[in-house]
Design a protein around this motif. Structure first.
Motif: not given
Length: 104
Positions: A17, A90-91, A36, A13-14, A20-21
């Motif tokens: 993420e 949120e991020i 993150y 999951d990290l 995506l970033i």
């Protein structure tokens, strides 16, 4: 300052993420990881994250969207993150706040 390479196993999951970033936000791996991790630390003890479109439920910006508050008074959002155990973002909101605070 000398750079060091650190190898760690990253949970799926990290990794997703961070990917995506990196791809959507065009950030370096260092900036993506820092963003993150800041988000994770800020949200570790909080119940629910606010999204940019969520309206503030308290304070002088009650009824305003989080995005409006971040753009109008980013220091206030930083203060809330630091001093309120029930406030988290949120991020994407964290990224906007980071960009504004760093002058980007």
């Amino acid at each position: 300052m000398k750079s060091r390479i650190v190898k760690i196993r990253v949970p799926p999951d990290l990794a997703a993420e961070l990917d995506l970033i990196l791809n959507e936000r065009k950030l370096s791996i260092e900036d993506a990881a820092l963003l993150y991790l800041r988000s994770m630390v800020a949200n570790a003890t909080r119940d629910r994250c606010l999204f940019l479109s969520d309206k503030m439920q308290f304070g002088k910006f009650k009824g305003s969207t989080l995005e409006t508050v971040i753009k109008a008074q980013p220091d206030y959002v930083v203060w809330l993150l630091t001093n309120s155990k029930s406030f988290s973002i949120e991020i994407e909101a964290m990224e906007l706040l980071n960009d504004i605070m760093s002058g980007d």
